[in-house]
Structures are given as C-alpha cells and as structure tokens.
Scaffold this motif. Structure first.
Motif, PDB file in Angstrom:
ATOM      1  N   VAL A  47       0.488  -1.548  -0.306  1.00  0.00           N
ATOM      2  CA  VAL A  47       0.360   0.068  -0.674  1.00  0.00           C
ATOM      3  C   VAL A  47       0.840   1.421  -0.157  1.00  0.00           C
ATOM      4  CG1 VAL A  47      -1.547   1.518   1.842  1.00  0.00           C
ATOM      5  CG2 VAL A  47      -1.737  -1.165   1.017  1.00  0.00           C
ATOM      6  N   SER A  48       1.120   2.400  -1.150  1.00  0.00           N
ATOM      7  CA  SER A  48       1.626   3.409  -0.999  1.00  0.00           C
ATOM      8  C   SER A  48       0.580   4.793  -0.455  1.00  0.00           C
ATOM      9  CB  SER A  48       1.170   4.246  -2.335  1.00  0.00           C
ATOM     10  OG  SER A  48      -0.247   4.688  -2.124  1.00  0.00           O
ATOM     11  N   SER A  49      -0.438   4.457   0.479  1.00  0.00           N
ATOM     12  CA  SER A  49      -0.786   5.747   1.395  1.00  0.00           C
ATOM     13  C   SER A  49      -2.094   4.765   2.160  1.00  0.00           C
ATOM     14  CB  SER A  49      -0.539   6.344   1.214  1.00  0.00           C
ATOM     15  OG  SER A  49      -1.108   7.737   2.408  1.00  0.00           O
ATOM     16  N   ASN A  50      -2.576   5.002   3.546  1.00  0.00           N
ATOM     17  CA  ASN A  50      -4.035   4.938   4.267  1.00  0.00           C
ATOM     18  C   ASN A  50      -4.519   6.163   4.327  1.00  0.00           C
ATOM     19  OD1 ASN A  50      -3.034   5.374   6.653  1.00  0.00           O
ATOM     20  ND2 ASN A  50      -2.592   3.030   7.076  1.00  0.00           N
ATOM     21  N   ARG A  51      -4.042   7.049   4.185  1.00  0.00           N
ATOM     22  CA  ARG A  51      -4.765   8.359   4.036  1.00  0.00           C
ATOM     23  C   ARG A  51      -4.812   8.862   3.321  1.00  0.00           C
ATOM     24  NH1 ARG A  51      -2.155   8.930  10.555  1.00  0.00           N
ATOM     25  NH2 ARG A  51      -2.492   7.110  10.104  1.00  0.00           N
ATOM     26  N   PRO A  52      -5.096  10.466   3.043  1.00  0.00           N
ATOM     27  CA  PRO A  52      -4.853  11.225   2.087  1.00  0.00           C
ATOM     28  C   PRO A  52      -3.220  11.978   2.504  1.00  0.00           C
ATOM     29  CG  PRO A  52      -6.774  11.281   2.855  1.00  0.00           C
ATOM     30  CD  PRO A  52      -6.581  10.527   3.221  1.00  0.00           C
ATOM     31  N   VAL A  53      -2.911  12.400   1.000  1.00  0.00           N
ATOM     32  CA  VAL A  53      -1.819  13.404   1.907  1.00  0.00           C
ATOM     33  C   VAL A  53      -1.878  14.800   0.641  1.00  0.00           C
ATOM     34  CG1 VAL A  53       0.706  13.023   1.142  1.00  0.00           C
ATOM     35  CG2 VAL A  53      -0.539  10.700   1.524  1.00  0.00           C
ATOM     36  N   PRO A  54      -2.231  15.122   1.042  1.00  0.00           N
ATOM     37  CA  PRO A  54      -2.731  17.228   0.493  1.00  0.00           C
ATOM     38  C   PRO A  54      -1.520  17.591  -0.117  1.00  0.00           C
ATOM     39  CG  PRO A  54      -3.062  17.328   2.473  1.00  0.00           C
ATOM     40  CD  PRO A  54      -2.833  15.580   2.656  1.00  0.00           C
ATOM     41  N   ILE A  55      -0.801  17.405  -0.962  1.00  0.00           N
ATOM     42  CA  ILE A  55       0.302  18.640  -1.623  1.00  0.00           C
ATOM     43  C   ILE A  55      -0.516  20.292  -1.604  1.00  0.00           C
ATOM     44  CG2 ILE A  55       1.616  18.559  -3.373  1.00  0.00           C
ATOM     45  CD1 ILE A  55       2.009  16.124  -1.993  1.00  0.00           C
ATOM     46  N   LEU A  56       0.315  20.737  -0.909  1.00  0.00           N
ATOM     47  CA  LEU A  56      -0.328  22.329  -0.724  1.00  0.00           C
ATOM     48  C   LEU A  56       0.732  22.815  -1.094  1.00  0.00           C
ATOM     49  CD1 LEU A  56      -1.911  22.322   1.854  1.00  0.00           C
ATOM     50  CD2 LEU A  56      -3.295  22.114   0.899  1.00  0.00           C
ATOM     51  N   GLN A  57       0.805  24.690  -2.018  1.00  0.00           N
ATOM     52  CA  GLN A  57       1.725  25.356  -2.408  1.00  0.00           C
ATOM     53  C   GLN A  57       1.448  26.533  -1.367  1.00  0.00           C
ATOM     54  OE1 GLN A  57       0.794  27.358  -5.937  1.00  0.00           O
ATOM     55  NE2 GLN A  57      -1.329  26.880  -5.314  1.00  0.00           N
ATOM     56  N   ALA A  58       3.034  27.027  -1.196  1.00  0.00           N
ATOM     57  CA  ALA A  58       3.985  27.999  -0.898  1.00  0.00           C
ATOM     58  C   ALA A  58       4.990  28.789  -1.114  1.00  0.00           C
ATOM     59  CB  ALA A  58       3.456  27.903   0.671  1.00  0.00           C
ATOM     60  N   THR A  59       4.769  29.901  -0.949  1.00  0.00           N
ATOM     61  CA  THR A  59       6.098  30.446  -1.516  1.00  0.00           C
ATOM     62  C   THR A  59       6.936  29.881  -0.488  1.00  0.00           C
ATOM     63  OG1 THR A  59       5.811  32.492  -0.533  1.00  0.00           O
ATOM     64  CG2 THR A  59       4.658  32.765  -2.144  1.00  0.00           C
ATOM     65  N   THR A  60       7.932  30.655  -0.768  1.00  0.00           N
ATOM     66  CA  THR A  60       9.267  29.937   0.249  1.00  0.00           C
ATOM     67  C   THR A  60       9.563  30.366   1.868  1.00  0.00           C
ATOM     68  OG1 THR A  60      10.917  31.421  -1.057  1.00  0.00           O
ATOM     69  CG2 THR A  60      10.804  29.240  -1.282  1.00  0.00           C
ATOM     70  N   GLU A  61       9.171  32.026   1.479  1.00  0.00           N
ATOM     71  CA  GLU A  61       8.375  33.137   2.196  1.00  0.00           C
ATOM     72  C   GLU A  61       7.095  31.756   3.316  1.00  0.00           C
ATOM     73  OE1 GLU A  61       9.040  34.742  -0.428  1.00  0.00           O
ATOM     74  OE2 GLU A  61      10.827  35.206  -1.173  1.00  0.00           O
ATOM     75  N   GLU A  62       6.377  31.969   2.987  1.00  0.00           N
ATOM     76  CA  GLU A  62       5.579  31.621   3.496  1.00  0.00           C
ATOM     77  C   GLU A  62       6.090  29.884   4.612  1.00  0.00           C
ATOM     78  OE1 GLU A  62       1.178  32.766   0.974  1.00  0.00           O
ATOM     79  OE2 GLU A  62       2.798  31.482   0.554  1.00  0.00           O
ATOM     80  N   ILE A  63       6.325  28.960   3.322  1.00  0.00           N
ATOM     81  CA  ILE A  63       7.026  27.857   3.672  1.00  0.00           C
ATOM     82  C   ILE A  63       7.715  28.104   4.999  1.00  0.00           C
ATOM     83  CG2 ILE A  63       8.255  25.426   3.633  1.00  0.00           C
ATOM     84  CD1 ILE A  63       7.504  25.730   0.284  1.00  0.00           C
ATOM     85  N   ALA A  64       9.414  28.982   4.540  1.00  0.00           N
ATOM     86  CA  ALA A  64       9.902  29.439   5.890  1.00  0.00           C
ATOM     87  C   ALA A  64       8.735  29.536   7.505  1.00  0.00           C
ATOM     88  CB  ALA A  64      10.768  30.356   5.671  1.00  0.00           C
TER      89      ALA A  64
END
Length: 132
Positions: A47-64
């Motif tokens: 099994v690859s994953s047993n729950r959802p894995v949302p992939i979200l987007q953000a700027t590098t500043e927001e990620i920091a």
C-alpha cells in the motif's frame, strides 16, 4: 498530514522534493502505509498510503514561516523540511555533516512535510491552496 511545496520549482525538482519529504514522513510514521492488499486473482501489492496526502503550495517565505511555527510546537508532531542546499548533496552522510553548519531560518526551504493532530495541521495549512 500535509506536504507544502514551492510551486515555482521546475516539475522534476518539485516531484523530487515531494518524494523526499514523503519518505521522511513515512520513515517516522510507518503506520502511514506498510500494509498489503491482495486483488481478486491473488496478486499482492504494498500500500502506498492509507490516508490522504494533500500537496499544498506556498512561497518559500511562507514555507519558512510555517517551518518555524511548526518546529516550535513539534513535541508529538513531525516536521520534515527539504532545504534547497540539500539538492546539491548526493550522499546522506554529506547532508548529515553539513546540516549543523546551516541556520534553517536563513535557508531556502523548497518543501515541508508535517504530520500530527488534525487541528494542528489545519491551523498551519488552512489558508494554503492545493498544488494544481
């Protein structure tokens, strides 16, 4: 759980970042996958994953900003950053050796994986858009 990535990365680097962060999350929380399923004809898969894995987007500043906030609350939670400097290293031993000489606040973070209580994850990521 969620993975946040810089949407301005070239597609290959974005895929690599998401993959590396996913491995980090999975290594710390084997219950995310590791199961096996068998189809009608007896073919068994992992099994690859047993729950959802949302992939979200953000700027590098927001990620920091998210990284700093997440680390400050990371007692029973997982925080897996992918700093840009890691991309130039092709051996984990090299990454492990140079990491202590870097200040994550001053580094470009290409991606970030977080996992923990749903309320905590949503408090950090609720305003982010899905990567499309």
């Amino acid at each position: 759980m969620a993975i946040i990535v810089n949407p301005h990365l070239p597609i290959g680097l974005m895929a690599n970042t998401i993959g590396a962060v996913s491995i980090g999350l999975g290594a710390k929380l084997p219950s995310l996958g590791g199961g096996r399923l068998t189809d009608l004809r007896g073919r068994t898969i992992d099994v690859s994953s047993n729950r959802p894995v949302p992939i979200l987007q953000a700027t590098t500043e927001e990620i920091a900003r998210l990284l700093l906030k997440a680390i400050s609350q990371a007692d029973d939670r997982m925080v897996v950053p992918f700093p840009s400097f890691a991309r130039s290293l092709h051996d984990y031993a090299d990454y492990e050796a140079v990491f202590p000489g870097h200040d994550l606040v001053e580094e470009v973070i290409d991606g970030l994986g977080i996992a923990g209580p749903s309320k905590w994850v949503k408090s950090l990521t609720g305003s982010l858009k899905l990567l499309r």
